[in-house]
Design a protein around this motif. Sequence first.
Motif, PDB file in Angstrom:
ATOM      1  N   GLY A 126     -47.835 -47.884 -42.640  1.00  0.00           N
ATOM      2  CA  GLY A 126     -47.235 -47.616 -41.337  1.00  0.00           C
ATOM      3  C   GLY A 126     -46.346 -46.384 -41.370  1.00  0.00           C
ATOM      4  N   GLU A 148     -38.782 -43.388 -49.695  1.00  0.00           N
ATOM      5  CA  GLU A 148     -39.556 -44.442 -50.350  1.00  0.00           C
ATOM      6  C   GLU A 148     -38.823 -44.921 -51.606  1.00  0.00           C
ATOM      7  N   ARG A 161     -59.562 -54.095 -45.293  1.00  0.00           N
ATOM      8  CA  ARG A 161     -60.539 -53.932 -44.224  1.00  0.00           C
ATOM      9  C   ARG A 161     -59.818 -53.352 -43.015  1.00  0.00           C
ATOM     10  N   ARG A 169     -57.091 -49.025 -50.831  1.00  0.00           N
ATOM     11  CA  ARG A 169     -55.745 -48.807 -50.297  1.00  0.00           C
ATOM     12  C   ARG A 169     -55.105 -47.532 -50.854  1.00  0.00           C
ATOM     13  N   VAL A 190     -33.367 -47.554 -49.559  1.00  0.00           N
ATOM     14  CA  VAL A 190     -32.502 -47.699 -48.390  1.00  0.00           C
ATOM     15  C   VAL A 190     -31.891 -49.098 -48.421  1.00  0.00           C
ATOM     16  N   ASP A 242     -45.220 -54.539 -41.311  1.00  0.00           N
ATOM     17  CA  ASP A 242     -44.814 -55.829 -41.856  1.00  0.00           C
ATOM     18  C   ASP A 242     -43.319 -56.074 -41.698  1.00  0.00           C
ATOM     19  N   GLY A 262     -53.032 -57.183 -40.759  1.00  0.00           N
ATOM     20  CA  GLY A 262     -51.678 -56.688 -41.032  1.00  0.00           C
ATOM     21  C   GLY A 262     -51.603 -55.169 -41.061  1.00  0.00           C
ATOM     22  N   ALA A 263     -52.467 -54.562 -41.844  1.00  0.00           N
ATOM     23  CA  ALA A 263     -52.457 -53.092 -41.941  1.00  0.00           C
ATOM     24  C   ALA A 263     -52.903 -52.466 -40.626  1.00  0.00           C
ATOM     25  N   ASN A 264     -53.892 -53.097 -39.999  1.00  0.00           N
ATOM     26  CA  ASN A 264     -54.374 -52.570 -38.711  1.00  0.00           C
ATOM     27  C   ASN A 264     -53.246 -52.513 -37.687  1.00  0.00           C
TER      28      ASN A 264
HETATM   29  C1  LIG Z   1     -53.927 -59.263 -50.831  1.00  0.00           C
HETATM   30  C2  LIG Z   1     -53.763 -58.656 -49.470  1.00  0.00           C
HETATM   31  C3  LIG Z   1     -54.874 -58.237 -48.757  1.00  0.00           C
HETATM   32  C4  LIG Z   1     -54.710 -57.658 -47.489  1.00  0.00           C
HETATM   33  N1  LIG Z   1     -55.841 -57.261 -46.812  1.00  0.00           N
HETATM   34  C5  LIG Z   1     -55.699 -56.699 -45.590  1.00  0.00           C
HETATM   35  C6  LIG Z   1     -56.848 -56.264 -44.872  1.00  0.00           C
HETATM   36  O1  LIG Z   1     -57.977 -56.394 -45.344  1.00  0.00           O
HETATM   37  N2  LIG Z   1     -56.662 -55.694 -43.642  1.00  0.00           N
HETATM   38  C7  LIG Z   1     -55.420 -55.547 -43.097  1.00  0.00           C
HETATM   39  O2  LIG Z   1     -55.318 -55.043 -41.965  1.00  0.00           O
HETATM   40  N3  LIG Z   1     -54.303 -55.948 -43.752  1.00  0.00           N
HETATM   41  C8  LIG Z   1     -54.414 -56.503 -44.981  1.00  0.00           C
HETATM   42  N4  LIG Z   1     -53.300 -56.900 -45.672  1.00  0.00           N
HETATM   43  C9  LIG Z   1     -51.968 -56.681 -45.086  1.00  0.00           C
HETATM   44  C10 LIG Z   1     -51.492 -55.247 -45.304  1.00  0.00           C
HETATM   45  O3  LIG Z   1     -51.540 -54.905 -46.675  1.00  0.00           O
HETATM   46  C11 LIG Z   1     -50.074 -55.053 -44.787  1.00  0.00           C
HETATM   47  O4  LIG Z   1     -49.971 -55.604 -43.491  1.00  0.00           O
HETATM   48  C12 LIG Z   1     -49.698 -53.575 -44.707  1.00  0.00           C
HETATM   49  O5  LIG Z   1     -49.661 -53.022 -46.002  1.00  0.00           O
HETATM   50  C13 LIG Z   1     -48.358 -53.366 -44.018  1.00  0.00           C
HETATM   51  O6  LIG Z   1     -48.027 -52.003 -44.061  1.00  0.00           O
HETATM   52  P1  LIG Z   1     -46.500 -51.558 -43.952  1.00  0.00           P
HETATM   53  O7  LIG Z   1     -46.512 -50.067 -43.990  1.00  0.00           O
HETATM   54  O8  LIG Z   1     -45.832 -52.228 -42.815  1.00  0.00           O
HETATM   55  O9  LIG Z   1     -45.804 -52.155 -45.256  1.00  0.00           O
HETATM   56  P2  LIG Z   1     -46.085 -51.871 -46.789  1.00  0.00           P
HETATM   57  O10 LIG Z   1     -47.476 -51.385 -46.998  1.00  0.00           O
HETATM   58  O11 LIG Z   1     -45.621 -53.085 -47.518  1.00  0.00           O
HETATM   59  O12 LIG Z   1     -45.128 -50.660 -47.144  1.00  0.00           O
HETATM   60  C14 LIG Z   1     -43.727 -50.795 -47.194  1.00  0.00           C
HETATM   61  C15 LIG Z   1     -43.186 -49.642 -48.025  1.00  0.00           C
HETATM   62  O13 LIG Z   1     -41.763 -49.649 -47.969  1.00  0.00           O
HETATM   63  C16 LIG Z   1     -41.252 -49.464 -49.275  1.00  0.00           C
HETATM   64  N5  LIG Z   1     -39.919 -50.070 -49.311  1.00  0.00           N
HETATM   65  C17 LIG Z   1     -39.623 -51.395 -49.329  1.00  0.00           C
HETATM   66  N6  LIG Z   1     -38.294 -51.567 -49.309  1.00  0.00           N
HETATM   67  C18 LIG Z   1     -37.740 -50.340 -49.273  1.00  0.00           C
HETATM   68  C19 LIG Z   1     -36.402 -49.869 -49.221  1.00  0.00           C
HETATM   69  N7  LIG Z   1     -35.369 -50.717 -49.232  1.00  0.00           N
HETATM   70  N8  LIG Z   1     -36.178 -48.534 -49.174  1.00  0.00           N
HETATM   71  C20 LIG Z   1     -37.218 -47.647 -49.164  1.00  0.00           C
HETATM   72  N9  LIG Z   1     -38.519 -48.045 -49.219  1.00  0.00           N
HETATM   73  C21 LIG Z   1     -38.768 -49.375 -49.260  1.00  0.00           C
HETATM   74  C22 LIG Z   1     -42.259 -50.144 -50.184  1.00  0.00           C
HETATM   75  O14 LIG Z   1     -42.160 -49.686 -51.522  1.00  0.00           O
HETATM   76  C23 LIG Z   1     -43.565 -49.737 -49.503  1.00  0.00           C
HETATM   77  O15 LIG Z   1     -44.046 -48.502 -49.949  1.00  0.00           O
HETATM   78  C24 LIG Z   1     -53.436 -57.495 -46.941  1.00  0.00           C
HETATM   79  C25 LIG Z   1     -52.310 -57.903 -47.670  1.00  0.00           C
HETATM   80  C26 LIG Z   1     -52.464 -58.471 -48.918  1.00  0.00           C
HETATM   81  C27 LIG Z   1     -51.236 -58.899 -49.682  1.00  0.00           C
END
Ligand SMILES: Cc1cc2nc3c(=O)[nH]c(=O)nc-3n(C[C@H](O)[C@H](O)[C@H](O)COP(=O)(O)OP(=O)(O)OC[C@H]3O[C@@H](n4cnc5c(N)ncnc54)[C@H](O)[C@@H]3O)c2cc1C
Length: 390
Positions: A15, A34, A48, A118, A139, A317, A329-331
């Motif tokens: 995201g 990060e 996916r 990923r 952060v 997330d 979730g990622a979508n």
């Molecule tokens: C096994 C598994 C399979 C999945 N398969 C799918 C799928 O097929 N399709 C789908 O749509 N979703 C899938 N998901 C869900 C998806 O991975 C997440 O919803 C998605 O990664 C969320 O993205 P995000 O950017 O919100 O968070 P994240 O990808 O978790 O990124 C958060 C970032 O913030 C950083 N961070 C954390 N705390 C701090 C801090 N205090 N200060 C600075 N940086 C920080 C972390 O290091 C990380 O880089 C899956 C999840 C899992 C666990």
Amino acid sequence: MSSAKPVLISGAGLGGLLLAQSLRSHRIPFKLYERDDGSSRSQGYRIRISVDGLNAVEQVLGPARYERFRAGCTDLGAGKIEAIDALTMQAKPLAQPGNQGGDRVGPPGGRDVVGVDRAFLRKTLFEGIEEATVFGAQVVGYALQEGGVVARFAEGTTSPVGFLLVGADGVRSVITKQLTKGALKVYDTGARAIHGCSPVGAFEGLGTGVFSIRDDTREGGRIAVITNTMRKEETPSFGWVLVGSPGSFSAPNDDFSVTGKAAADLSRQLTARWHDRLRPIFEEQIDDEAVFLKMSTSSPDGVTEWDNEPRVTLIGDAVHAMTPAGGVGANTALKDAAFLGRLLAGAGGWKEGLTAEYEQEMRAYASANVKMSFERASRLFTIRELTKAI
Ligand SMILES: Cc1cc2nc3c(=O)[nH]c(=O)nc-3n(C[C@H](O)[C@H](O)[C@H](O)COP(=O)(O)OP(=O)(O)OC[C@H]3O[C@@H](n4cnc5c(N)ncnc54)[C@H](O)[C@@H]3O)c2cc1C
């Protein structure tokens, strides 16, 4: 642009990275912080991406870069999941009424579903924003100032003043905690998972697509492996997730910091009676890649309301944790990023009411996705209650 101050983004996950790309394309200054040091992250599993994610990536990256990204993805057709019995290798009948179209990956949509590594997606989204990204920056909170906001870091320093702070720091977001004063909680479903990675050869002959390999014969409850596989020429290895109903298994002493061989060995033990054609997935897996995961979710009743703060908001997330079931979730994180980027571009930067407008619309679509993902997980893994907030 209303201000030369940057947008501050906490977290360079999917995201945060896509939001940064959107701001870059609209020439809005930003800083991406990060926590990880950027050297290596074991995030190699394939996810996916369906209609929402593909639309968001295309809209932000533009046609030429999108085509390059798309060429690195595997087509998974309309996203139908093949359900297989783990012991007999027979196709499993669909268990639930109202599911006649078959289990699907992600919400129905006009676009096909793709599988993508990923790490490849992160690399694609990182191109061109390297100089605005600070690794090793944890952060721990924020402080509002006249006309802006600063991020506070673990070592006691602060960021420059930004005109907006976006919490994109995932399921344990510190920004979420401070902004919503603890109102937005994440719940433990009790379901447990092991993520593993195996050479493609271990699944050879079983075909490509999305598979749900289910074992309903265990006393502790169903365990199932969900994986999407691809051709050998596309990738040397593939990721899978072994998910178990509450009570079926856990990390040793429920200690989720234990990873590697302990997790790999438990997956071997759990699947020891599975069909011979499936055993190589676990026997030949790369032990170092195995990790235990808890299956957690935001409230399935919807994204909780909090008092809007015009200078701070949340994406991904951090605001709507979902189970992996449904693959959304990622979508949804990508959709948030593209949408917020569009609003900021339309306003030429920040304007009063912008974060409230974003949050209102995000709350509607994200709540529906959390609910759908939770219902699928409950159906597949008999989740009866959400125990404690984590
Ligand atoms: C096994 C598994 C399979 C999945 N398969 C799918 C799928 O097929 N399709 C789908 O749509 N979703 C899938 N998901 C869900 C998806 O991975 C997440 O919803 C998605 O990664 C969320 O993205 P995000 O950017 O919100 O968070 P994240 O990808 O978790 O990124 C958060 C970032 O913030 C950083 N961070 C954390 N705390 C701090 C801090 N205090 N200060 C600075 N940086 C920080 C972390 O290091 C990380 O880089 C899956 C999840 C899992 C666990």
